[in-house]
Design a protein around this motif. Structure first.
Motif, PDB file in Angstrom:
ATOM      1  N   PRO A  90      91.434-170.663 -62.547  1.00  0.00           N
ATOM      2  CA  PRO A  90      90.088-170.228 -62.904  1.00  0.00           C
ATOM      3  C   PRO A  90      89.196-171.432 -63.201  1.00  0.00           C
ATOM      4  O   PRO A  90      89.692-172.502 -63.570  1.00  0.00           O
ATOM      5  N   PHE A  91      87.907-171.231 -63.024  1.00  0.00           N
ATOM      6  CA  PHE A  91      86.863-172.156 -63.502  1.00  0.00           C
ATOM      7  C   PHE A  91      86.705-173.429 -62.680  1.00  0.00           C
ATOM      8  O   PHE A  91      85.644-174.054 -62.749  1.00  0.00           O
ATOM      9  N   VAL A 103      82.308-167.989 -73.536  1.00  0.00           N
ATOM     10  CA  VAL A 103      83.118-167.241 -72.573  1.00  0.00           C
ATOM     11  C   VAL A 103      84.154-166.377 -73.292  1.00  0.00           C
ATOM     12  O   VAL A 103      84.381-165.224 -72.923  1.00  0.00           O
ATOM     13  N   ARG A 104      84.797-166.933 -74.306  1.00  0.00           N
ATOM     14  CA  ARG A 104      85.762-166.188 -75.116  1.00  0.00           C
ATOM     15  C   ARG A 104      85.688-166.713 -76.541  1.00  0.00           C
ATOM     16  O   ARG A 104      85.395-167.894 -76.767  1.00  0.00           O
ATOM     17  N   ARG A 114      94.187-160.076 -60.100  1.00  0.00           N
ATOM     18  CA  ARG A 114      92.873-159.974 -59.467  1.00  0.00           C
ATOM     19  C   ARG A 114      93.086-159.786 -57.972  1.00  0.00           C
ATOM     20  O   ARG A 114      94.071-160.273 -57.404  1.00  0.00           O
ATOM     21  N   ASP A 124      97.233-164.449 -73.986  1.00  0.00           N
ATOM     22  CA  ASP A 124      96.272-165.016 -73.051  1.00  0.00           C
ATOM     23  C   ASP A 124      94.923-164.317 -73.178  1.00  0.00           C
ATOM     24  O   ASP A 124      94.867-163.097 -73.181  1.00  0.00           O
ATOM     25  N   MET A 125      93.853-165.092 -73.269  1.00  0.00           N
ATOM     26  CA  MET A 125      92.514-164.509 -73.411  1.00  0.00           C
ATOM     27  C   MET A 125      91.892-164.128 -72.078  1.00  0.00           C
ATOM     28  O   MET A 125      90.820-163.548 -72.045  1.00  0.00           O
ATOM     29  N   PHE A 126      92.552-164.473 -70.983  1.00  0.00           N
ATOM     30  CA  PHE A 126      91.934-164.237 -69.677  1.00  0.00           C
ATOM     31  C   PHE A 126      92.699-163.243 -68.821  1.00  0.00           C
ATOM     32  O   PHE A 126      92.511-163.182 -67.613  1.00  0.00           O
ATOM     33  N   ARG A 162     102.305-169.014 -70.362  1.00  0.00           N
ATOM     34  CA  ARG A 162     101.749-168.319 -71.529  1.00  0.00           C
ATOM     35  C   ARG A 162     101.935-166.813 -71.346  1.00  0.00           C
ATOM     36  O   ARG A 162     101.506-166.258 -70.332  1.00  0.00           O
ATOM     37  N   ILE A 180      85.753-170.665 -76.662  1.00  0.00           N
ATOM     38  CA  ILE A 180      85.759-171.203 -75.296  1.00  0.00           C
ATOM     39  C   ILE A 180      84.345-171.050 -74.758  1.00  0.00           C
ATOM     40  O   ILE A 180      83.835-169.935 -74.641  1.00  0.00           O
ATOM     41  N   ASP A 216      83.626-167.119 -59.473  1.00  0.00           N
ATOM     42  CA  ASP A 216      84.837-167.144 -60.282  1.00  0.00           C
ATOM     43  C   ASP A 216      85.302-165.730 -60.589  1.00  0.00           C
ATOM     44  O   ASP A 216      84.511-164.900 -61.008  1.00  0.00           O
ATOM     45  N   MET A 217      86.585-165.474 -60.395  1.00  0.00           N
ATOM     46  CA  MET A 217      87.116-164.132 -60.650  1.00  0.00           C
ATOM     47  C   MET A 217      87.491-163.912 -62.106  1.00  0.00           C
ATOM     48  O   MET A 217      87.865-162.810 -62.484  1.00  0.00           O
ATOM     49  N   PHE A 218      87.415-164.953 -62.919  1.00  0.00           N
ATOM     50  CA  PHE A 218      87.883-164.826 -64.301  1.00  0.00           C
ATOM     51  C   PHE A 218      86.773-165.009 -65.321  1.00  0.00           C
ATOM     52  O   PHE A 218      87.021-165.284 -66.480  1.00  0.00           O
ATOM     53  N   ARG A 219      85.523-164.863 -64.867  1.00  0.00           N
ATOM     54  CA  ARG A 219      84.405-164.900 -65.805  1.00  0.00           C
ATOM     55  C   ARG A 219      83.526-163.686 -65.580  1.00  0.00           C
ATOM     56  O   ARG A 219      83.609-163.030 -64.574  1.00  0.00           O
ATOM     57  N   LYS A 221      90.373-159.889 -54.565  1.00  0.00           N
ATOM     58  CA  LYS A 221      88.993-159.995 -54.099  1.00  0.00           C
ATOM     59  C   LYS A 221      89.001-160.650 -52.723  1.00  0.00           C
ATOM     60  O   LYS A 221      89.634-161.693 -52.544  1.00  0.00           O
ATOM     61  N   LEU A 244      89.279-170.022 -82.085  1.00  0.00           N
ATOM     62  CA  LEU A 244      88.998-170.646 -80.794  1.00  0.00           C
ATOM     63  C   LEU A 244      87.666-170.182 -80.201  1.00  0.00           C
ATOM     64  O   LEU A 244      87.407-168.990 -80.095  1.00  0.00           O
ATOM     65  N   VAL A 288      84.358-175.086 -68.416  1.00  0.00           N
ATOM     66  CA  VAL A 288      84.759-174.034 -69.349  1.00  0.00           C
ATOM     67  C   VAL A 288      85.840-174.639 -70.244  1.00  0.00           C
ATOM     68  O   VAL A 288      86.945-174.953 -69.773  1.00  0.00           O
ATOM     69  N   ARG A 302      93.737-174.113 -70.677  1.00  0.00           N
ATOM     70  CA  ARG A 302      93.519-173.350 -69.444  1.00  0.00           C
ATOM     71  C   ARG A 302      94.133-171.970 -69.592  1.00  0.00           C
ATOM     72  O   ARG A 302      95.072-171.777 -70.368  1.00  0.00           O
ATOM     73  N   PRO A 303      93.639-171.029 -68.839  1.00  0.00           N
ATOM     74  CA  PRO A 303      94.253-169.702 -68.831  1.00  0.00           C
ATOM     75  C   PRO A 303      95.681-169.767 -68.265  1.00  0.00           C
ATOM     76  O   PRO A 303      96.012-170.680 -67.500  1.00  0.00           O
TER      77      PRO A 303
END
Lengths: 258, 258
Positions: free
Chosen positions: B170-171, A98-99, B99, B255-257, B250, A106, A255-258, B101, A104, A114, A169-170
């Motif tokens: 997320p997730f 995913v990242r 986001r 942040d990666m997301f 964070r 993920i 999911d809105m973050f993938r 949606k 790192l 995740v 987590r994000p």
């Protein structure tokens, strides 16, 4: 008839568990340790157990020397400074990376979690016999169900079981514990906002009950191995239907973050 | 000298709190309610209080009739089916829309929380006097510090305070409670994996202690208003340095997301 709100909840650490080996009877180890504390499992208790211990009892070790690293694994290993065989193990356990940033990785584990490194743990594994890593249980909900069946049989009490693990987590710093597997627990519960005090329309909120219990138990666990990998949560009650921890996994499509 | 692991943790609901009005003295309401239960705050107790109650005591209401919707708010309102003035309030409280949606607006609150509707609550607000929404406290860490000071003064006990709120994430399905504000608590704690049983290098993991305590308390809260918005967590102890809940946020740059 709504159940009255909970007045109190107790969390009790189970002390004196031995280091767990493949094939060990976890229910026996747990009920014996609880008995040595002068306690016993009660109806309604929820036994939270660290993933690492469940994986060990299931012998979910992988010898890295037996792994052949693919070109993709070699490339990711070079980028992250990890061993190619370790990265190959991560890829084998995952549906998707995913990242990937710095050290790192993920990954989306094949069961939908995740998480960093697809949950493959390197720490606190005896390295005497070579490079060995520990995978997640094959099916954590099934692991929870088996342990629950055995605990109920041994104790005569109707208990629930949660297998927990720490996730990054994000958006927020620090790991929190979540439920990888669960049985006999309303893992995801629809909480209806009612009675609304001012007559507004009812709203349904899904609450991740098993994740919150997993996090609560984690406060007493410390680092799972040398710490206390089994915690008894006493006094939780809910009318919500029981459902496995897999209900907590949000599919990628929603999911809105993938 | 390492502190021995925690043996037990108790969570106790504070019953009989009245509906909170702007200007109410929360410490007085809480200590009075606890005394009526025949209990008192102890040294080391952590008082977890729902954000909604803190916001109400601080009078963080906003009359939507007083809000002028910008063109951006009107556009987002049309896309999400929300009231333009409500969306304008979300924008005013936020640095960024992360986001959007369906009906859902995920915003980065000016304090860094990434959450639905910038945390602005519409439910359980008395609609007699017009359309009114409830904002987060101006500074939840400061709210926690004020409440802690007042609780310590009234009770004579050295307690910690966490202001919690439910977040989607997320997730994973379902909301969990996190710490918006905290004082007198090691909100984010560096856990060093030690002693390593097998001599591998030490690893430092940051653990979101205050979020896990917030989640634990949430198990007893139910829906905050008609439920139990104040929970006492008894028996938690840690040598980790105290730090505010802002350490749990964070930054976007790391942040990666986002």
């Amino acid at each position: 008839m709504t159940r009255p709100p909970l007045k109190a909840l107790q969390l009790l650490a189970v002390a004196g568990l031995p280091l767990v080996e493949p094939g060990d009877d976890l229910a026996d180890l747990i009920t014996t340790a609880i008995a040595k504390q002068g306690d016993a499992l009660h109806d309604g208790d929820i036994v939270v157990i660290a993933q690492k211990v469940v994986s060990k009892s299931e012998g979910r070790y992988l010898m890295l020397a037996s792994v052949a690293a693919s070109p993709q694994a070699r490339e990711l290993a070079a980028r992250t400074g990890k061993r190619p065989e370790y990265v190959e193990a991560i890829l084998s356990e995952s549906d998707e990376i995913v990242r990937c940033k710095g050290e790192l990785i993920i990954a989306a584990h094949r069961l939908g979690y995740v998480m960093a490194n697809a949950g493959i743990d390197e720490s606190n594994i005896d390295q005497q016999d070579g490079d060995k890593v520990l995978l997640l249980p094959e099916n954590p909900d099934a692991s929870a169900a088996t342990l629950r069946r055995d605990l109920c049989a041994r104790s005569g009490a109707e208990v629930g079981v949660i297998v927990n693990d720490s996730f990054g987590r994000p958006f927020r710093n620090g790991v929190v514990s979540v439920a990888l597997g669960a049985d006999g627990v309303p893992s995801l519960s629809s909480q209806i906002t009612m009675p609304d005090l001012f007559g507004r329309p009812l709203k349904v909120t899904e609450v991740a009950i098993a994740d919150q219990i997993a996090s609560a138990a984690s406060l007493l666990m410390g680092e799972a191995d040398e710490g206390q990998p089994v915690i008894v949560v006493r006094g939780f009650a809910s009318d919500a239907p029981r459902c496995p921890a897999s209900t907590l996994v949000r599919p990628k499509s929603r999911d809105m973050f993938r």
